[in-house]
Design an enzyme around this catalytic site. Structure first.
Site, mmCIF file in Angstrom:
data_model
loop_
_atom_site.group_PDB
_atom_site.id
_atom_site.type_symbol
_atom_site.label_atom_id
_atom_site.label_comp_id
_atom_site.label_asym_id
_atom_site.label_seq_id
_atom_site.Cartn_x
_atom_site.Cartn_y
_atom_site.Cartn_z
ATOM 1 N N LYS A 110 -35.489 11.741 7.942
ATOM 2 C CA LYS A 110 -34.259 11.220 8.561
ATOM 3 C C LYS A 110 -33.038 11.832 7.881
ATOM 4 O O LYS A 110 -32.091 12.228 8.536
ATOM 5 C CB LYS A 110 -34.154 9.695 8.421
ATOM 6 C CG LYS A 110 -34.878 8.811 9.380
ATOM 7 C CD LYS A 110 -34.334 8.683 10.772
ATOM 8 C CE LYS A 110 -34.816 9.771 11.676
ATOM 9 N NZ LYS A 110 -36.177 9.802 12.085
ATOM 10 N N GLU B 250 -40.811 9.714 5.967
ATOM 11 C CA GLU B 250 -39.898 9.495 7.094
ATOM 12 C C GLU B 250 -38.450 9.370 6.593
ATOM 13 O O GLU B 250 -37.522 9.875 7.229
ATOM 14 C CB GLU B 250 -40.321 8.237 7.878
ATOM 15 C CG GLU B 250 -39.341 7.714 8.906
ATOM 16 C CD GLU B 250 -39.017 8.673 10.054
ATOM 17 O OE1 GLU B 250 -39.631 9.753 10.140
ATOM 18 O OE2 GLU B 250 -38.108 8.341 10.833
ATOM 19 N N TRP C 101 -37.709 -10.558 30.561
ATOM 20 C CA TRP C 101 -38.842 -9.743 30.160
ATOM 21 C C TRP C 101 -39.701 -10.705 29.353
ATOM 22 O O TRP C 101 -39.351 -11.093 28.254
ATOM 23 C CB TRP C 101 -38.387 -8.553 29.313
ATOM 24 C CG TRP C 101 -39.520 -7.751 28.782
ATOM 25 C CD1 TRP C 101 -40.363 -8.097 27.776
ATOM 26 C CD2 TRP C 101 -39.962 -6.464 29.218
ATOM 27 N NE1 TRP C 101 -41.288 -7.124 27.564
ATOM 28 C CE2 TRP C 101 -41.078 -6.120 28.435
ATOM 29 C CE3 TRP C 101 -39.520 -5.579 30.211
ATOM 30 C CZ2 TRP C 101 -41.763 -4.907 28.589
ATOM 31 C CZ3 TRP C 101 -40.195 -4.388 30.349
ATOM 32 C CH2 TRP C 101 -41.301 -4.064 29.553
ATOM 33 N N ARG D 233 -32.864 -4.417 31.358
ATOM 34 C CA ARG D 233 -33.336 -5.108 30.159
ATOM 35 C C ARG D 233 -34.593 -5.954 30.415
ATOM 36 O O ARG D 233 -35.199 -6.461 29.475
ATOM 37 C CB ARG D 233 -32.235 -6.047 29.628
ATOM 38 C CG ARG D 233 -31.006 -5.329 29.172
ATOM 39 C CD ARG D 233 -29.946 -6.319 28.739
ATOM 40 N NE ARG D 233 -30.363 -7.058 27.575
ATOM 41 C CZ ARG D 233 -30.165 -6.672 26.328
ATOM 42 N NH1 ARG D 233 -29.551 -5.542 26.086
ATOM 43 N NH2 ARG D 233 -30.579 -7.402 25.325
ATOM 44 N N ASN E 273 -32.602 -15.046 25.085
ATOM 45 C CA ASN E 273 -33.163 -13.711 24.886
ATOM 46 C C ASN E 273 -33.661 -13.656 23.451
ATOM 47 O O ASN E 273 -32.940 -14.054 22.545
ATOM 48 C CB ASN E 273 -32.044 -12.682 25.108
ATOM 49 C CG ASN E 273 -32.465 -11.280 24.732
ATOM 50 O OD1 ASN E 273 -33.650 -10.949 24.745
ATOM 51 N ND2 ASN E 273 -31.490 -10.451 24.386
ATOM 52 N N GLY E 274 -34.896 -13.209 23.237
ATOM 53 C CA GLY E 274 -35.410 -13.101 21.875
ATOM 54 C C GLY E 274 -36.599 -14.010 21.655
ATOM 55 O O GLY E 274 -37.275 -14.405 22.605
ATOM 56 N N LYS F 160 -34.486 16.557 21.334
ATOM 57 C CA LYS F 160 -35.135 15.244 21.444
ATOM 58 C C LYS F 160 -36.598 15.402 21.847
ATOM 59 O O LYS F 160 -37.467 14.707 21.364
ATOM 60 C CB LYS F 160 -34.386 14.403 22.484
ATOM 61 C CG LYS F 160 -34.890 12.977 22.614
ATOM 62 C CD LYS F 160 -34.485 12.146 21.430
ATOM 63 C CE LYS F 160 -35.169 10.801 21.395
ATOM 64 N NZ LYS F 160 -35.317 10.304 20.018
ATOM 65 N N CYS G 239 -34.387 -9.575 27.259
ATOM 66 C CA CYS G 239 -33.932 -10.186 28.497
ATOM 67 C C CYS G 239 -32.428 -9.960 28.621
ATOM 68 O O CYS G 239 -31.779 -9.521 27.675
ATOM 69 C CB CYS G 239 -34.198 -11.686 28.491
ATOM 70 S SG CYS G 239 -35.896 -12.093 28.098
ATOM 71 N N GLU H 251 -32.707 15.547 8.808
ATOM 72 C CA GLU H 251 -32.376 15.756 10.222
ATOM 73 C C GLU H 251 -30.891 15.600 10.516
ATOM 74 O O GLU H 251 -30.325 16.395 11.250
ATOM 75 C CB GLU H 251 -33.125 14.726 11.098
ATOM 76 C CG GLU H 251 -34.549 15.050 11.390
ATOM 77 C CD GLU H 251 -35.198 13.971 12.264
ATOM 78 O OE1 GLU H 251 -35.835 14.336 13.248
ATOM 79 O OE2 GLU H 251 -35.066 12.769 11.961
ATOM 80 N N HIS I 187 -46.930 15.825 -10.667
ATOM 81 C CA HIS I 187 -47.777 17.014 -10.560
ATOM 82 C C HIS I 187 -46.995 18.210 -10.029
ATOM 83 O O HIS I 187 -47.509 19.013 -9.265
ATOM 84 C CB HIS I 187 -48.985 16.715 -9.674
ATOM 85 C CG HIS I 187 -49.852 15.631 -10.220
ATOM 86 N ND1 HIS I 187 -50.547 15.748 -11.409
ATOM 87 C CD2 HIS I 187 -50.092 14.363 -9.779
ATOM 88 C CE1 HIS I 187 -51.189 14.619 -11.656
ATOM 89 N NE2 HIS I 187 -50.921 13.754 -10.685
HETATM 90 C C1 G6P Z 1 -38.726 16.325 17.811
HETATM 91 C C2 G6P Z 1 -37.698 15.275 17.431
HETATM 92 C C3 G6P Z 1 -38.302 14.291 16.423
HETATM 93 C C4 G6P Z 1 -39.566 13.692 16.992
HETATM 94 C C5 G6P Z 1 -40.571 14.781 17.350
HETATM 95 C C6 G6P Z 1 -41.764 14.228 18.100
HETATM 96 O O1 G6P Z 1 -38.951 17.177 16.745
HETATM 97 O O2 G6P Z 1 -36.566 15.884 16.865
HETATM 98 O O3 G6P Z 1 -37.373 13.249 16.184
HETATM 99 O O4 G6P Z 1 -40.130 12.811 16.051
HETATM 100 O O5 G6P Z 1 -39.955 15.727 18.226
HETATM 101 O O6 G6P Z 1 -41.330 13.762 19.345
HETATM 102 P P1 G6P Z 1 -42.189 12.808 20.234
HETATM 103 O O7 G6P Z 1 -41.395 12.644 21.504
HETATM 104 O O8 G6P Z 1 -43.507 13.492 20.490
HETATM 105 O O9 G6P Z 1 -42.370 11.534 19.476
#
Ligand code: G6P
Length: 614
Positions: free
Chosen positions: A490, A486, A78, A27, A102-103, A609, A2, A493, A509
């Site tokens: 990260k 993940e 919201w 928001r 908010n929250g 992205k 919110c 990346e 292994h």
């Molecule tokens: C790209 C981005 C990743 C993302 C992936 C899937 O490789 O660099 O950060 O996880 O796409 O994107 P999506 O929009 O399908 O979640």
């Protein structure tokens, strides 16, 4: 999520509150309202105007029934608890108190139970009880300020508050715990707002409250107190430049801002899937999944790329454990080319932040060509996947600007866990008591994420060491195995450090051959039934010279004392929601390693992205 704005003014506030609300409409926008302390012929009184829907409706309402004064608070909502209607719209009143929030107030049910014999509750919100608490405290003789401070101590949750009190002219009370709140410093006036955007037309001088801070704001003074009620000074930030820069607030990068938004974005996701007021998971029909019947589904195919695929891997554990539903997880670029043996009565669910990733979209179309029911779990509800799938499911994380996905990941996890609970209930594998326990765990997440964010300084120090490495490993078992994947993604990346995630039991292994003196190994292991086994794997690498960082809880830290080089202690969290809370630590670790190395965090090299090519 919110939006809050408040003005302790020397000129009438209503038009300016409305202007601020319009800036905050991004928001939340299912209802809006203002409360002002009106002064007519030296008689003052607290009045409010509220309206369902867009801020335009509130403006029309105020045109018909004007209200103005020099002090006021306003809110755009919201809905989390209670339907989006005028009764549930903020500000909420109780006695002399007007309040915007908010929250999530996690313990609203028990607080309501304590007060229900003496107070009348008229809304279905978690918010109203806070106004009653403050009013009740004043009735017992406390000043507005002391009543506000005492009430804050009774609240559990992640929230931001703005309060005006009839008869306590000249003061606005504000608090920040888990949800953002800023104070604007004007010329003879002062303000509160959810962010600098809300305050942009009022001032460029902003104080961002820190976690646990609360404040008393008057026209010519701002007093700030920390969690222990000790007066504190906070830095003033001058907010200049483009709106985009303002959107970053006082964060150095969008990625960091998005990491810090997670108490809010996760609660936003929960709003869609959980009926928090009645402690129930929403049914498929409440989620507008008309003919989706989890009881009839024989297999679920989760298909995604990148970070979204790791969210899907975590979800496999949830769907299998909570709903006894067989799950396949496929990397989207592999799905159709492996010509999967698909069975009828299965659902293909694509998971994608953007909803446009070419491989994932192609997989969705392939599933449709094979007559499977399809669902798209996306952040962008206008995306192609959302439009083409039989069912579109939102994650409601808001725009994610940083290329490396953070808040979309935790929102994907939150939505997937909610859906697994929904499936478990529909398939008869979750009792009512267990469902209530799970809902309690879900609603605690925003607070636990906020608590985990307070580890930031410790993580930054640990990241300095990590940034010196050429290679790093992430280990986890069970649902923390995909989280290890993940974590490694990260780090790769944004810091460009080579990193791999492994199931803790698999390292021996082969990959253990890569461990040498000083190789960083990050072990993600909250205390659960697999903890001891993970610790054994940790010791295998430790004895071969690895520099181990153990991410665990208090109990884990106690058990593993002396076995890791460093231990990061997360808040206690139940096993089902642990991956969501622990995700924060690996995000911050990569972020700080990258910042230390000076990379372009928000736009890392070679990445995009939204990848719309195969
Ligand atoms: C790209 C981005 C990743 C993302 C992936 C899937 O490789 O660099 O950060 O996880 O796409 O994107 P999506 O929009 O399908 O979640």
């Amino acid at each position: 999520m919110c939006g809050i704005i408040g003005i302790a003014g020397t000129k009438p506030v209503t038009d300016r509150l409305l202007e601020g609300l319009k800036r905050l409409e991004y928001r939340g926008y299912d209802s809006a309202g203002i409360a002002v302390i009106e002064k007519n012929n030296h008689v003052s009184g607290l009045v409010r105007r509220r309206a369902k829907g867009k801020i335009r409706n509130l403006e029309e309402r105020i045109e018909l029934e004007p209200a103005d004064g020099l002090f006021g608070i306003a809110h755009t909502r919201w809905a989390t608890h209670g339907a989006p209607n005028e009764i549930n719209a903020h500000p909420h009143f109780a006695g002399r108190v007007g309040l915007v929030h908010n929250g999530i107030i996690e313990n609203f049910t028990s607080l309501r139970d304590e007060l229900k014999h003496t107070r009348d509750f008229v809304t279905q919100t978690d918010t109203e009880v806070v106004a009653h608490l403050i009013d009740e405290a004043m009735k017992s003789g406390l000043s507005g300020k002391d009543a506000f401070a005492a009430s804050l101590k009774k609240l559990t949750g992640a929230f931001a508050l703005g309060v005006v009190i009839d008869g306590v002219d000249g003061q606005i009370f504000a608090a920040r715990r888990g949800s953002p709140l800023a104070i604007g410093l004007g010329d003879g006036e002062n303000y509160i707002g959810s962010d600098a955007i809300a305050l942009a037309s009022l001032t460029t001088r902003v104080i961002y409250l820190e976690e646990g801070d609360w404040a008393v704001v008057t026209t010519d003074n701002v007093e700030i107190f920390d969690l222990n009620d000790t007066p504190v000074k906070r830095d003033i930030t001058i907010v200049t430049g483009s709106l985009a820069a303002a959107e970053k607030g006082n964060y150095r990068h969008f990625m960091l801002k998005e990491i810090y938004e997670q108490p809010e974005t996760v609660s936003h996701t929960l709003t869609h899937y959980v009926d928090a007021f009645n402690h129930k998971i929403k049914t498929p029909s409440e989620l507008e999944l008309k003919d989706l019947d989890f009881a009839k589904i024989e297999r679920l195919s989760l298909i995604a790329c990148g970070t979204a695929a790791y969210a899907a891997y975590v979800a496999k554990y949830w769907f299998e454990q909570l709903a006894e539903m067989p799950v396949d997880v496929d990397i989207a670029s592999e799905f159709r080319y492996r010509k999967p043996a698909l069975i009828k009565n299965s659902v293909a669910m694509v998971v994608s932040q953007s909803g446009e990733t070419a491989d994932t979209l192609a997989a969705l179309r392939y599933a449709q060509s094979k007559d499977l029911q399809t669902a798209a779990l996306v952040n962008v509800m206008s995306s192609t996947m959302a439009r083409e799938a039989d069912f579109a499911l939102p994650i409601n994380a808001g725009p994610e600007i940083g290329v490396a996905s953070t808040k979309a990941f935790t929102s994907q996890l939150t939505a997937l866990l909610s859906l697994a609970i929904c499936a478990g209930v529909q398939r008869g594998h979750i009792s009512e008591t267990y469902e209530q326990k799970l809902i309690a765990s879900l609603t605690q997440m925003p607070r636990l994420i906020a608590e985990t964010l307070t580890l930031d300084d410790d993580i930054e120090k640990l990241a300095h060491d990590l940034s010196k490495a050429k290679n790093a490993f992430y280990l986890g078992r069970g649902m923390h195995f995909p989280l290890a994947l993940e974590g490694a993604l990260k780090l790769k990346e944004i810091s460009y450090i080579h990193a791999e995630g492994y199931a803790a039991g698999e390292l021996k292994h082969g990959p253990i051959a890569l461990i040498e003196e000083g190789t960083p190994v990050i072990v993600i292991a909250p205390t659960d039934e697999l903890f001891e086994k993970t610790v054994s794997n940790m010791q295998e690498v430790s004895t071969r010279g690895a520099k181990v960082l153990l991410i665990t809880d208090k109990e884990g830290a106690r058990k593993a004392k002396g076995m890791a080089n460093d231990i990061l202690i997360c808040p206690d969290v139940c096993v089902e929601t642990a991956p969501i809370v622990y995700a924060i630590t690996i995000q911050l670790l990569s972020y700080h390693a990258a910042v230390h190395l000076g990379t372009d965090v928000d736009q890392p090299r070679n990445l995009a992205k939204s990848v719309t090519v195969e």
